[in-house]
Structure formats: structure tokens, C-alpha cells
Motif scaffolding. Sequence first.
Motif, mmCIF file in Angstrom:
data_model
loop_
_atom_site.group_PDB
_atom_site.id
_atom_site.type_symbol
_atom_site.label_atom_id
_atom_site.label_comp_id
_atom_site.label_asym_id
_atom_site.label_seq_id
_atom_site.Cartn_x
_atom_site.Cartn_y
_atom_site.Cartn_z
ATOM 1 N N ALA A 223 6.300 10.480 9.957
ATOM 2 C CA ALA A 223 7.617 9.859 10.065
ATOM 3 C C ALA A 223 7.597 8.532 9.312
ATOM 4 O O ALA A 223 6.540 7.946 9.123
ATOM 5 C CB ALA A 223 7.951 9.631 11.543
ATOM 6 N N PRO A 224 8.750 8.054 8.872
ATOM 7 C CA PRO A 224 8.777 6.767 8.167
ATOM 8 C C PRO A 224 8.199 5.647 9.030
ATOM 9 O O PRO A 224 8.406 5.618 10.236
ATOM 10 C CB PRO A 224 10.259 6.525 7.897
ATOM 11 N N LEU A 225 7.477 4.749 8.414
ATOM 12 C CA LEU A 225 6.902 3.620 9.118
ATOM 13 C C LEU A 225 7.976 2.608 9.482
ATOM 14 O O LEU A 225 8.991 2.479 8.782
ATOM 15 C CB LEU A 225 5.846 2.938 8.253
ATOM 16 N N PHE A 226 7.737 1.879 10.558
ATOM 17 C CA PHE A 226 8.652 0.847 11.010
ATOM 18 C C PHE A 226 9.009 -0.097 9.871
ATOM 19 O O PHE A 226 10.181 -0.387 9.631
ATOM 20 C CB PHE A 226 8.015 0.069 12.174
ATOM 21 N N ALA A 227 7.984 -0.572 9.162
ATOM 22 C CA ALA A 227 8.197 -1.539 8.076
ATOM 23 C C ALA A 227 9.079 -0.964 6.968
ATOM 24 O O ALA A 227 9.932 -1.666 6.418
ATOM 25 C CB ALA A 227 6.856 -1.990 7.511
ATOM 26 N N ALA B 290 14.698 3.780 17.125
ATOM 27 C CA ALA B 290 15.540 4.964 17.335
ATOM 28 C C ALA B 290 15.514 5.867 16.108
ATOM 29 O O ALA B 290 15.478 7.092 16.231
ATOM 30 C CB ALA B 290 16.973 4.539 17.660
ATOM 31 N N GLN B 291 15.510 5.270 14.910
ATOM 32 C CA GLN B 291 15.435 6.069 13.680
ATOM 33 C C GLN B 291 14.098 6.795 13.577
ATOM 34 O O GLN B 291 14.012 7.843 12.938
ATOM 35 C CB GLN B 291 15.644 5.179 12.455
ATOM 36 N N GLN B 292 13.070 6.245 14.211
ATOM 37 C CA GLN B 292 11.763 6.909 14.225
ATOM 38 C C GLN B 292 11.657 7.910 15.370
ATOM 39 O O GLN B 292 10.653 8.596 15.488
ATOM 40 C CB GLN B 292 10.643 5.877 14.391
ATOM 41 N N LEU C 44 2.601 -7.319 7.878
ATOM 42 C CA LEU C 44 1.520 -6.329 7.829
ATOM 43 C C LEU C 44 0.164 -7.003 7.628
ATOM 44 O O LEU C 44 -0.839 -6.605 8.229
ATOM 45 C CB LEU C 44 1.783 -5.314 6.710
ATOM 46 N N ARG C 45 0.124 -8.058 6.796
ATOM 47 C CA ARG C 45 -1.118 -8.795 6.584
ATOM 48 C C ARG C 45 -1.573 -9.441 7.894
ATOM 49 O O ARG C 45 -2.734 -9.345 8.271
ATOM 50 C CB ARG C 45 -0.920 -9.869 5.516
ATOM 51 N N LEU C 46 -0.628 -10.054 8.617
ATOM 52 C CA LEU C 46 -0.960 -10.680 9.892
ATOM 53 C C LEU C 46 -1.423 -9.637 10.900
ATOM 54 O O LEU C 46 -2.385 -9.863 11.638
ATOM 55 C CB LEU C 46 0.240 -11.458 10.426
ATOM 56 N N LEU D 197 0.825 -1.203 0.000
ATOM 57 C CA LEU D 197 0.000 0.000 0.000
ATOM 58 C C LEU D 197 0.861 1.256 0.000
ATOM 59 O O LEU D 197 1.899 1.308 0.657
ATOM 60 C CB LEU D 197 -0.879 0.039 1.244
ATOM 61 N N SER D 198 0.383 2.261 -0.688
ATOM 62 C CA SER D 198 1.034 3.565 -0.626
ATOM 63 C C SER D 198 0.653 4.226 0.702
ATOM 64 O O SER D 198 -0.290 3.798 1.375
ATOM 65 C CB SER D 198 0.567 4.443 -1.790
ATOM 66 N N GLU D 199 1.364 5.250 1.064
ATOM 67 C CA GLU D 199 1.035 5.989 2.289
ATOM 68 C C GLU D 199 -0.384 6.549 2.205
ATOM 69 O O GLU D 199 -1.134 6.516 3.171
ATOM 70 C CB GLU D 199 2.041 7.121 2.514
#
Length: 140
Positions: A67-71, A124-126, A89-91, A2-4
Amino acid sequence: MLSERERRLARISVEEGYLTGNQLTECFALMRGAAGGLEQVLVGLGYLTAEEVHEILEEVDRLPSRAPLFAEIARQQGYATDAQVEEALRLKMELAANNVHRYVGEILVERRILSAAQVAQVLAQQGKVSLQCAACGYRF
């Protein structure tokens, strides 16, 4: 994947009661084998009208960037493949439809794709940290 914009459309559609988590899971399953985006699937299944999709997307476009997503970070760092992230993500969506809420990082650690140290690096990056209650074990 999926796109944002589609992620936000999905989130707002469920939050505002346009559709249920189970209906959203059905849409995601249909998207895997078909051309077209989430908007087309929602309208095609009759869950939303084209006008409702347009209204929600106007709201999506007014939201500030995120912010960028974890995935996304886990993929960019090479910690997980696209297929591994998509499965997690599906789970996550399947579990959420049953009112079980899990973090993508938790799922990836349980499947031995990421280590706890890698999860900490991504968080940490997030600009986030993971905390756990010593008394009950609840993580947040």
C-alpha cells in the motif's frame, strides 16, 4: 528520496542482520551528497558484498506490492513538501537507530506540518486507523 525497492533493501538488510540501524543511517547520510543508489553505498562501505545485495534484491522482487506509504500520500495530498517528508524520514531513522520508534505522522504533527485531522485522512487512505489506549496513552 529512496525508491520502494531501496526501502525494502534497507529493511531486509537490517532485519536479517546484515547491518545495524546506525550503519543504515550512515548510508543514508552518504546518499544525500553522492550519486548512486543504496546498493552502491552498501557495497562501497563494505557492509554488504555485491552478491549479498543481489540475493536480498531477489527477495525484495518476490515480495508483493504494498500500500502507499504515509509519507507518499502526505506529499501527494500537498500536506507536506518533499523536504519536510525527507527530514521526518531521516529523523525516524535516527531515532530507530537508538531504539526509539516513531511514526512519520507523529513527527510531522509535532513539527506542526500536519494536523491530527490530516493524519487521520492519510491513514484512512491507507485503510488504517490510529488507536490510543486511554489508560497508558500508547498509540498503535
